[in-house]
Design a protein around this motif. Structure first.
Motif: not given
Length: 470
Positions: A330, A333, A335, A340, A403-404, A425-426
């Motif tokens: 994460l 990215r 994040i 998250a 969801y991340d 996108s997760a």
């Protein structure tokens, strides 16, 4: 000897006569503990002998069984076997353990053994039950322990406890150990035929008697080992073997990033050589057995056990490794894990079994929420979620939010129906390497039974990133 033996210990002189008395119901058997393994065992004994008392302190369990029903779910063949044996009078249950002890000549103990917070085996339930048995014991009775216990428990704990409670000489009754070798979801099959039964007696008479009885309930071999301590060690060694070998697999899996390979593919290829049998890596070790058995050795005996302790540490650390891996991906990215939205799929300790004891998902969910993640948890087998951190959702609610990150902690078959394109996108952390059978199953075929690499998966599906690691 007479063809009408008075006690089970007379098997030393005439095993066939004792076997006949057992299978005809002339000897009544009491099974103490009607839990997920105790009820299947009691039902099989009842089906063979026609004379079993199931003893349990839980009045609801006893009432359910006496109504011909099983409170244990997910065990093929158990429901009809309980109904059959209760309805024909072969099995009846009671909360009065003392009365069961006074009535029976054969006593089988299969109650939980746990670990305290400091890692000490907790045998308080075994102690309580065996003391109760002792108060009702008669000369010549046989007591068989199936609960997993530290080696020497039968000799140093059960024997004196029963002798003190009964007032009998230690030679007047028999103590034997027969390790329970069953798995949830296949208990009836395992009891009756899957693997050889192992028995060992504190005395030779007890060992012979236990061997005689178990030969009547299994279609497999019965192996009588030298003594009860050896039989106790067999069960613990089996669990420790798996714990150590799972730790090896888990540690190898942490080399995924350093080597730039799919470690599971390498393991599968290595295992084509007969002398190599590396187990599957995962997010940790759960269940009622494997996480606890090492403590039955290194907390009880004066041995350093560096390998057992290291293996336990490796497996205990895997949930944190999973969270760390997710956090790193994460962060790539930009994040933060604290911001998250995370979906945790699978909470039970293994697929298809509604049991959560020591499940790695407990630690994964707690760590994520402690770090500040907004965690949604889902498991199609569970009805309650008190042991976990996060917000429970149903399968049909999966698509209600984005969801991340997604962690596949326990790959239940139901997850194969998920439309993974909805989560393109997760970051997906696949802790069991089931991407070829779970993630985007509809989009590609698995590669010759070997887990599909993250790179291949990205090429074949719309998911941007799948991390194939424990």
């Amino acid at each position: 000897m007479s063809n009408n033996p008075r006690t089970p210990l007379e098997a030393v002189d005439d095993p066939q006569a004792v076997s006949d008395a057992f299978t005809s119901g002339a000897f009544k058997t009491a099974v103490y503990g009607l839990g997920k393994m105790g009820l299947p065992l009691a039902s099989v004994f009842a089906d063979v002998t026609g004379a079993v008392i199931g003893a349990d302190i839980d009045g609801t369990v006893v009432e359910t069984v006496n109504n011909g029903q099983s409170h244990v779910t997910g065990e093929p063949g158990l429901d009809p076997l309980v109904a059959k044996t209760v309805n024909n009078g072969s099995l009846n249950a009671t909360t009065d353990l003392g009365a069961a002890a006074e009535t029976a000549q054969i006593h089988v103990v299969i109650v939980p053994t746990l670990i305290t917070d400091d890692g000490t085996p907790d045998l308080s339930i075994v102690d309580s039950v065996t003391e109760t048995i002792g108060h009702g014991l008669s000369d010549g009775d046989l007591v068989i322990i199936e609960s997993t216990v530290p080696p020497r428990t039968c000799t140093e704990r059960v024997l004196p406890t029963i002798a003190n409670a009964s007032g009998l000489d230690e030679s007047a009754f028999g103590i034997a150990f027969c390790p329970e070798r069953t798995k949830s979801g296949r208990a009836i099959k395992d009891i009756r035929r899957s693997w050889p039964k192992i028995v060992g007696g504190v005395s030779e008479e007890a060992g012979v008697a236990a061997e005689t009885l178990y030969q009547s309930i299994t279609e497999n071999e019965v192996i009588r080992v030298s003594d009860a301590t050896t039989a106790e060690s067999v069960k613990v060694f089996e669990g420790v073997h798996r714990d150590v070998n799972i730790a090896l697999a888990n540690e190898l899996a942490t080399y995924t990033e350093a080597l730039g390979i799919n470690v599971r593919e390498a393991i599968a290829a290595a295992n084509t050589q007969d002398e190599c049998d590396i187990l599957r890596p995962g997010p940790g070790v759960g269940g009622h057995c494997i996480p606890y058995y090492p403590y039955f050795l290194f907390q009880q005996f004066d041995a350093e056990s560096p390998l057992l302790r290291t293996a336990r540490s490796v497996n205990d650390d895997m949930p944190a490794h999973v969270v760390g891996l997710l956090a790193d991906r994460l962060a790539d990215r930009e994040i933060a894990i604290s911001d998250a939205n995370i979906l945790l799929l699978g909470l039970t300790y293994r697929p298809g079994v509604a049991e959560i004891r020591a499940s790695p998902s407990i630690s994964i969910s707690e760590t994520l929420t402690t770090l500040g993640s907004d965690v949604s948890i889902v498991d199609p087998l569970l009805e309650t979620y008190d042991a976990f951190s996060g917000t429970p959702i149903e399968m049909d609610e999966l698509y209600d939010r984005s969801y991340d990150g997604i962690v596949i902690a326990t790959p239940h078959e139901e997850f194969a129906a998920i439309d993974w394109n909805r989560f393109d996108s997760a970051v997906v952390v696949d802790t069991h390497g089931t991407a070829d059978t779970v993630v985007s199953k509809h989009a590609y075929e698995p590669l010759a039974g070997v887990a599909v690499s993250a790179e291949t998966l990205r090429e074949r599906s719309s998911i941007r990133e799948v991390v194939d690691a424990p």
